[in-house]
Design a protein around this motif. Sequence first.
Motif, PDB file in Angstrom:
ATOM      1  N   LEU A 117      65.923  44.095  22.763  1.00  0.00           N
ATOM      2  CA  LEU A 117      64.990  43.181  23.423  1.00  0.00           C
ATOM      3  C   LEU A 117      64.312  42.246  22.420  1.00  0.00           C
ATOM      4  O   LEU A 117      64.128  41.057  22.688  1.00  0.00           O
ATOM      5  N   GLN A 118      63.956  42.775  21.253  1.00  0.00           N
ATOM      6  CA  GLN A 118      63.361  41.935  20.208  1.00  0.00           C
ATOM      7  C   GLN A 118      64.335  40.853  19.769  1.00  0.00           C
ATOM      8  O   GLN A 118      63.945  39.693  19.584  1.00  0.00           O
ATOM      9  N   GLN A 119      65.601  41.214  19.594  1.00  0.00           N
ATOM     10  CA  GLN A 119      66.609  40.243  19.178  1.00  0.00           C
ATOM     11  C   GLN A 119      66.787  39.157  20.244  1.00  0.00           C
ATOM     12  O   GLN A 119      66.907  37.973  19.928  1.00  0.00           O
ATOM     13  N   GLU A 123      65.968  35.136  19.748  1.00  0.00           N
ATOM     14  CA  GLU A 123      66.976  34.114  20.058  1.00  0.00           C
ATOM     15  C   GLU A 123      66.437  33.121  21.082  1.00  0.00           C
ATOM     16  O   GLU A 123      66.627  31.905  20.957  1.00  0.00           O
ATOM     17  N   SER A 124      65.740  33.625  22.075  1.00  0.00           N
ATOM     18  CA  SER A 124      65.142  32.763  23.089  1.00  0.00           C
ATOM     19  C   SER A 124      64.109  31.819  22.466  1.00  0.00           C
ATOM     20  O   SER A 124      64.068  30.624  22.784  1.00  0.00           O
ATOM     21  N   GLU A 125      63.296  32.339  21.585  1.00  0.00           N
ATOM     22  CA  GLU A 125      62.275  31.510  20.921  1.00  0.00           C
ATOM     23  C   GLU A 125      62.914  30.457  20.023  1.00  0.00           C
ATOM     24  O   GLU A 125      62.448  29.319  19.947  1.00  0.00           O
ATOM     25  N   ARG A 126      63.984  30.810  19.344  1.00  0.00           N
ATOM     26  CA  ARG A 126      64.693  29.839  18.490  1.00  0.00           C
ATOM     27  C   ARG A 126      65.242  28.691  19.328  1.00  0.00           C
ATOM     28  O   ARG A 126      65.153  27.523  18.944  1.00  0.00           O
ATOM     29  N   LYS A 127      65.826  29.018  20.466  1.00  0.00           N
ATOM     30  CA  LYS A 127      66.337  27.981  21.360  1.00  0.00           C
ATOM     31  C   LYS A 127      65.206  27.095  21.871  1.00  0.00           C
ATOM     32  O   LYS A 127      65.338  25.878  21.962  1.00  0.00           O
ATOM     33  N   ARG A 128      64.097  27.711  22.202  1.00  0.00           N
ATOM     34  CA  ARG A 128      62.937  26.972  22.706  1.00  0.00           C
ATOM     35  C   ARG A 128      62.418  26.002  21.655  1.00  0.00           C
ATOM     36  O   ARG A 128      62.112  24.851  21.951  1.00  0.00           O
ATOM     37  N   ILE A 129      62.343  26.462  20.407  1.00  0.00           N
ATOM     38  CA  ILE A 129      61.883  25.605  19.314  1.00  0.00           C
ATOM     39  C   ILE A 129      62.837  24.436  19.125  1.00  0.00           C
ATOM     40  O   ILE A 129      62.409  23.279  18.960  1.00  0.00           O
ATOM     41  N   SER A 130      64.136  24.701  19.163  1.00  0.00           N
ATOM     42  CA  SER A 130      65.127  23.633  19.024  1.00  0.00           C
ATOM     43  C   SER A 130      64.974  22.593  20.127  1.00  0.00           C
ATOM     44  O   SER A 130      65.039  21.387  19.878  1.00  0.00           O
ATOM     45  N   LEU A 131      64.765  23.039  21.351  1.00  0.00           N
ATOM     46  CA  LEU A 131      64.575  22.111  22.466  1.00  0.00           C
ATOM     47  C   LEU A 131      63.305  21.285  22.296  1.00  0.00           C
ATOM     48  O   LEU A 131      63.287  20.069  22.552  1.00  0.00           O
ATOM     49  N   LEU A 132      62.222  21.921  21.841  1.00  0.00           N
ATOM     50  CA  LEU A 132      60.966  21.196  21.623  1.00  0.00           C
ATOM     51  C   LEU A 132      61.115  20.172  20.508  1.00  0.00           C
ATOM     52  O   LEU A 132      60.602  19.040  20.614  1.00  0.00           O
TER      53      LEU A 132
END
Length: 143
Positions: A117-119, A123-132
Motif C-alpha cells: 500500500l505504501q508503494q 507511485e500515486s503521489e509521483r504521478k500527481r506531482i508530474s501532472l501538477l
Amino acid sequence: MRVGDNIREIREVEKNFKRSHVAERLEISTRAYANIENNVTDISVDRLEQIAEIFGCSPEYILHYKSSKKEFFNYFHNNNGNKGVNIMYQGGEPNLANQEYLRTKEELRNKEKLYKLQQELLESERKRISLLEALLKNNSIDF
C-alpha cells in the motif's frame, strides 16, 4: 506417529477439505498428495509448511496432532467424569508455539500488505506531482 495420518485426519475432521482441493493448492497431483497422506512419500519441511498454511495451523500442530487430541480426550473422558464442570483446560501446556507461529505469520502478511500500500501511495503521489508540474508549465507558471 505418522505425519500422513495426522494430515489426513486434520483435512477430513477439522477442515472438511477434499484431497483434490489440497493437492490443487499444493500444485501437485491428487495421487501425489494421497501418497503423502498414506505415508508412502516422505514429506519435506517445506511441504509440511505449505500444508500447514493451507490448513491454517502450524507445522508443529500437524506433527503433534494425535498426542494433543489424546490429552484433550483423556481429560474430558476420564474415569471420574468431569461432573458437568468445564474449566476450559484442554490438557497439556498451552500450545504457545502454535499461537506464536500464527501471530508471526499474520504480522508478516500485514507488513507485506502495508508495504504494498505504501508503494502504491508513493507511485500515486509521483504521478500527481508530474501532472501538477505539467499543468504549471502549460500555464507558464514558474515553480
